[in-house]
Design a protein around this motif. Structure first.
Motif, PDB file in Angstrom:
ATOM      1  N   VAL A   1       0.836  -1.206   0.000  1.00 39.91           N
ATOM      2  CA  VAL A   1       0.000   0.000   0.000  1.00 39.91           C
ATOM      3  C   VAL A   1       0.868   1.252   0.000  1.00 39.91           C
ATOM      4  CG1 VAL A   1      -1.673   1.339   1.335  1.00 39.91           C
ATOM      5  CG2 VAL A   1      -1.986  -1.133   1.076  1.00 39.91           C
ATOM      6  N   ALA A   2       1.943   1.220   0.772  1.00 39.62           N
ATOM      7  CA  ALA A   2       2.849   2.371   0.828  1.00 39.62           C
ATOM      8  C   ALA A   2       3.502   2.619  -0.531  1.00 39.62           C
ATOM      9  CB  ALA A   2       3.911   2.144   1.900  1.00 39.62           C
ATOM     10  N   CYS A   3       3.935   1.545  -1.192  1.00 38.34           N
ATOM     11  CA  CYS A   3       4.544   1.690  -2.516  1.00 38.34           C
ATOM     12  C   CYS A   3       3.529   2.231  -3.517  1.00 38.34           C
ATOM     13  CB  CYS A   3       5.105   0.343  -2.993  1.00 38.34           C
ATOM     14  SG  CYS A   3       6.634  -0.153  -2.154  1.00 38.34           S
ATOM     15  N   PHE A   4       2.316   1.686  -3.477  1.00 36.23           N
ATOM     16  CA  PHE A   4       1.274   2.177  -4.383  1.00 36.23           C
ATOM     17  C   PHE A   4       1.016   3.666  -4.158  1.00 36.23           C
ATOM     18  CE2 PHE A   4      -3.166   3.246  -5.201  1.00 36.23           C
ATOM     19  CZ  PHE A   4      -3.278   2.903  -6.543  1.00 36.23           C
ATOM     20  N   ALA A   5       0.898   4.068  -2.904  1.00 35.60           N
ATOM     21  CA  ALA A   5       0.635   5.470  -2.588  1.00 35.60           C
ATOM     22  C   ALA A   5       1.776   6.365  -3.067  1.00 35.60           C
ATOM     23  CB  ALA A   5       0.425   5.635  -1.089  1.00 35.60           C
ATOM     24  N   LEU A   6       3.014   5.907  -2.870  1.00 30.73           N
ATOM     25  CA  LEU A   6       4.182   6.681  -3.291  1.00 30.73           C
ATOM     26  C   LEU A   6       4.220   6.845  -4.805  1.00 30.73           C
ATOM     27  CD1 LEU A   6       6.979   7.981  -2.794  1.00 30.73           C
ATOM     28  CD2 LEU A   6       7.939   5.654  -2.886  1.00 30.73           C
ATOM     29  N   TYR A   7       4.108   5.722  -5.518  1.00 30.33           N
ATOM     30  CA  TYR A   7       4.173   5.777  -6.981  1.00 30.33           C
ATOM     31  C   TYR A   7       3.005   6.582  -7.546  1.00 30.33           C
ATOM     32  CZ  TYR A   7       7.154   1.659  -6.086  1.00 30.33           C
ATOM     33  OH  TYR A   7       8.107   0.786  -5.619  1.00 30.33           O
ATOM     34  N   ALA A   8       1.807   6.389  -6.987  1.00 33.48           N
ATOM     35  CA  ALA A   8       0.624   7.081  -7.489  1.00 33.48           C
ATOM     36  C   ALA A   8       0.722   8.585  -7.246  1.00 33.48           C
ATOM     37  CB  ALA A   8      -0.643   6.512  -6.838  1.00 33.48           C
ATOM     38  N   TRP A   9       1.209   8.963  -6.052  1.00 31.89           N
ATOM     39  CA  TRP A   9       1.344  10.394  -5.747  1.00 31.89           C
ATOM     40  C   TRP A   9       2.290  11.061  -6.731  1.00 31.89           C
ATOM     41  CZ3 TRP A   9       5.406  13.633  -4.456  1.00 31.89           C
ATOM     42  CH2 TRP A   9       5.035  14.912  -4.008  1.00 31.89           C
ATOM     43  N   TRP A  10       3.401  10.391  -6.978  1.00 31.30           N
ATOM     44  CA  TRP A  10       4.369  10.978  -7.904  1.00 31.30           C
ATOM     45  C   TRP A  10       3.808  11.020  -9.321  1.00 31.30           C
ATOM     46  CZ3 TRP A  10      10.169   9.162  -8.310  1.00 31.30           C
ATOM     47  CH2 TRP A  10      10.925  10.227  -8.813  1.00 31.30           C
ATOM     48  N   ALA A  11       3.089   9.951  -9.727  1.00 29.33           N
ATOM     49  CA  ALA A  11       2.495   9.917 -11.067  1.00 29.33           C
ATOM     50  C   ALA A  11       1.499  11.051 -11.266  1.00 29.33           C
ATOM     51  CB  ALA A  11       1.807   8.571 -11.298  1.00 29.33           C
ATOM     52  N   VAL A  48      11.684   4.015  -8.484  1.00 25.02           N
ATOM     53  CA  VAL A  48      10.549   4.855  -8.112  1.00 25.02           C
ATOM     54  C   VAL A  48      10.271   5.869  -9.219  1.00 25.02           C
ATOM     55  CG1 VAL A  48       9.647   6.477  -6.406  1.00 25.02           C
ATOM     56  CG2 VAL A  48      11.033   4.545  -5.662  1.00 25.02           C
ATOM     57  N   PHE A  49      11.333   6.380  -9.817  1.00 24.35           N
ATOM     58  CA  PHE A  49      11.165   7.349 -10.897  1.00 24.35           C
ATOM     59  C   PHE A  49      10.445   6.745 -12.098  1.00 24.35           C
ATOM     60  CE2 PHE A  49      13.227   9.912 -14.438  1.00 24.35           C
ATOM     61  CZ  PHE A  49      12.394  11.005 -14.261  1.00 24.35           C
ATOM     62  N   ILE A  50      10.877   5.548 -12.538  1.00 23.97           N
ATOM     63  CA  ILE A  50      10.217   4.944 -13.705  1.00 23.97           C
ATOM     64  C   ILE A  50       8.804   4.482 -13.367  1.00 23.97           C
ATOM     65  CG2 ILE A  50      12.433   4.185 -14.670  1.00 23.97           C
ATOM     66  CD1 ILE A  50      11.434   1.268 -13.948  1.00 23.97           C
ATOM     67  N   SER A  51       8.480   4.397 -12.087  1.00 20.18           N
ATOM     68  CA  SER A  51       7.143   4.010 -11.678  1.00 20.18           C
ATOM     69  C   SER A  51       6.148   5.166 -11.767  1.00 20.18           C
ATOM     70  CB  SER A  51       7.155   3.477 -10.239  1.00 20.18           C
ATOM     71  OG  SER A  51       8.063   2.416 -10.093  1.00 20.18           O
ATOM     72  N   SER A  52       6.648   6.361 -12.059  1.00 19.56           N
ATOM     73  CA  SER A  52       5.815   7.556 -11.959  1.00 19.56           C
ATOM     74  C   SER A  52       5.361   8.110 -13.298  1.00 19.56           C
ATOM     75  CB  SER A  52       6.577   8.648 -11.210  1.00 19.56           C
ATOM     76  OG  SER A  52       7.695   9.077 -11.978  1.00 19.56           O
ATOM     77  N   TYR A  53       5.911   7.616 -14.394  1.00 21.83           N
ATOM     78  CA  TYR A  53       5.506   8.128 -15.700  1.00 21.83           C
ATOM     79  C   TYR A  53       5.354   6.970 -16.681  1.00 21.83           C
ATOM     80  CZ  TYR A  53      10.434   7.670 -17.145  1.00 21.83           C
ATOM     81  OH  TYR A  53      11.677   7.187 -17.440  1.00 21.83           O
ATOM     82  N   THR A 102      -0.366   2.564 -15.532  1.00 21.31           N
ATOM     83  CA  THR A 102       0.227   1.333 -16.057  1.00 21.31           C
ATOM     84  C   THR A 102       1.546   1.063 -15.353  1.00 21.31           C
ATOM     85  OG1 THR A 102      -0.755   1.828 -18.216  1.00 21.31           O
ATOM     86  CG2 THR A 102       0.964   0.153 -18.148  1.00 21.31           C
ATOM     87  N   SER A 103       2.403   2.072 -15.303  1.00 26.78           N
ATOM     88  CA  SER A 103       3.703   1.928 -14.637  1.00 26.78           C
ATOM     89  C   SER A 103       3.532   1.739 -13.134  1.00 26.78           C
ATOM     90  CB  SER A 103       4.572   3.167 -14.904  1.00 26.78           C
ATOM     91  OG  SER A 103       4.828   3.306 -16.289  1.00 26.78           O
ATOM     92  N   VAL A 104       2.598   2.470 -12.531  1.00 25.75           N
ATOM     93  CA  VAL A 104       2.353   2.345 -11.095  1.00 25.75           C
ATOM     94  C   VAL A 104       2.009   0.904 -10.733  1.00 25.75           C
ATOM     95  CG1 VAL A 104       0.815   2.992  -9.200  1.00 25.75           C
ATOM     96  CG2 VAL A 104       1.639   4.744 -10.791  1.00 25.75           C
TER      97      VAL A 104
END
Length: 468
Positions: free
Chosen positions: A12-22, A142-147, A101-103
């Motif tokens: 959940v923490a990873c999802f929240a982090l990636y989604a927030w950045w996305a 984390v960066f590639i997870s955001s775009y 998709t990346s998230v």
């Protein structure tokens, strides 16, 4: 129960982090996203697949498009965009839908790391969390997870293939595990060319693993025809059903160029700006550099090895936002010690591995070596781009090796058990448990601190700060 709860919290923490950045990363900070995003946008708006040279998806600068190469991530992005469109999403909202998709692929990669760690290191509960954190909180990951990109799908697919190897090796390749591997290889074929080493390595792992399993099972084993022909054929058919259509379509559209690379280069030569045409690319090979020269010396004011290593850890934006040198050194120290320990572990313990374990290790080595070789050759012979993300097909295998290396170090901090000393004999398992809990926990704490520091001082301030 606590173990499962900790897994859920991490995911959940990873999802929240990636989604927030996305949701907050400006597209001007997302490399290649503008060009890649044209493909799912075309599919969403027209309801069909594009031709690679369609002006709607062709870059005005480069003269070509990502419609020639595999675009599994674009298909999923178009689906997400269609769902978002049902709720009236437009503009930025559609871009965020595509970025998910990346998230999701990245959250899936973290989940698979937990499952892989649980199977590889069943006696060390901290190992799976260490593997998941080392992958999930690596700044570049984390960066590639955001775009929107293909790298996140690539990492997920390789992790899925590794998980299939573990399942298949432990079950002696039941029919269901063969279908699962075929599914994973089909997705891999649609992800990114740098991940194709997983397809080659899977052939080796399956056949050698099956040979070992047949010896072990004896009379209970499947016939040779079933083991060496029928099951591999099933794997191939499942993979082909998922990905084969793309290569057949390319072959029909582009005069047999089923990969699409040659046609893409020809299109770029035709429509691209002069200084961006393939014939204008920086190529050390043409300028007389050997591969070794390129790796150890500066070329175009960059050292290939240094830039690749730094951007593997984390360089943001269009390779223009870097971490502090001290931060890189700490990351390199943690990763480097783990790699050295993994190599020493192989030297001292490889002989004691079972045949199945040796097969798995060789497969992992192939997963690490092949993307490295491809990236080196591409920079030397085609287009000089020392980027760590081109090695991300090897990310999960590298982190598996590093975790194994640190667990081996932890196992050294124990007492040797004298044959007649029952007291020490009883104390030894406790020492093993303490060492294999304390060291991974300490490393995870450092890794988490590093990421929080990087996230606060570089990612948010320099990448997202201007739009907040």
């Amino acid at each position: 129960m606590v173990d499962r709860a900790a897994e859920v919290v991490l995911l959940v923490a990873c999802f929240a982090l990636y989604a927030w950045w996305a949701c907050n990363l400006p597209q001007t900070m997302a490399p290649d996203e503008q060009m890649r995003y044209l493909v799912p946008t075309f599919i969403y708006e027209n309801g069909c697949l594009p031709l690679g040279d369609d002006p709607a998806i062709r870059s005005e600068l480069w003269g070509t498009s990502y419609g020639f190469s595999v675009y599994g991530s674009s298909l999923l992005a178009a689906l997400f965009m269609s769902v978002a469109g049902l709720f009236g999403a437009t503009g930025q909202s559609l871009l965020i839908a595509a970025r998910f998709t990346s998230v999701l692929f990245s959250v899936g990669s973290v989940f698979l790391c937990l499952r892989i760690g649980a199977r590889l290191f069943p006696r060390v509960v901290t190992a799976k969390f260490m593997l998941a954190l080392f992958v999930g909180l690596l700044p570049q990951f984390v960066f590639i997870s955001s775009y929107f990109n293909s790298d996140a799908m690539e990492v997920f697919c390789v992790a899925l293939v590794v998980y299939c190897w573990l399942r298949g090796g432990q079950s002696h390749w039941r029919w269901g595990d063969c279908v699962f591997l075929g599914f994973a290889l089909g997705l891999t074929a649609l992800s990114y060319y740098y991940a194709y080493g997983a397809i080659l390595a899977s052939i080796f792992v399956y056949y050698v693993g099956m040979h070992v399993a047949r010896k072990k099972d004896g009379a209970k084993a499947d016939s040779a025809v079933v083991s060496y022909v029928c099951k591999p054929l099933l794997i191939f058919l499942v993979a082909f059903a998922i990905a084969g259509w793309f290569f057949v379509r390319n072959a029909l559209l582009y005069n047999g160029d089923f990969i699409g690379m040659s046609t893409s280069s020809a299109t770029s030569e035709l429509y691209g700006l002069d200084y961006l045409k393939p014939s204008s690319h920086l190529m050390p090979r043409i300028e007389g550099f050997t591969v070794i020269d390129m790796l150890v010396s500066d070329y175009n004011n960059m050292n290939w090895a240094v830039m690749t290593a730094k951007s593997f850890v984390g360089i943001f934006g269009y390779m223009n936002i870097m971490l502090g040198m001290t931060t890189y050194k700490v990351y390199f120290a943690i990763l480097g010690i783990g790699v050295i320990a993994a190599l020493l572990c192989l030297v001292f313990k490889m002989r004691g591995f079972s045949s199945q374990q040796k097969t798995f290790v060789i497969g992992l080595i192939a997963l690490i070596v092949i993307p490295c070789v491809l990236s080196i050759y591409y920079s030397w012979a085609s287009d000089y781009q020392p980027q760590g993300r081109y090695l991300f097909a090897a990310l999960v295998p590298i982190m598996i090796a590093i975790v194994a290396g640190y667990l081996w170090i932890a196992s050294l901090f124990t007492f040797r058990r004298p044959k007649r000393d029952k007291q020490i004999a009883q104390a030894r398992p406790a020492c093993v448990n303490v060492a294999q809990i304390v060291l991974p926990c300490a490393l995870m704490a450092v890794w988490l601190f590093l990421f929080v520091w990087v996230f606060a001082t570089r990612i948010v301030i320099e990448c997202i700060g201007p739009v907040l």
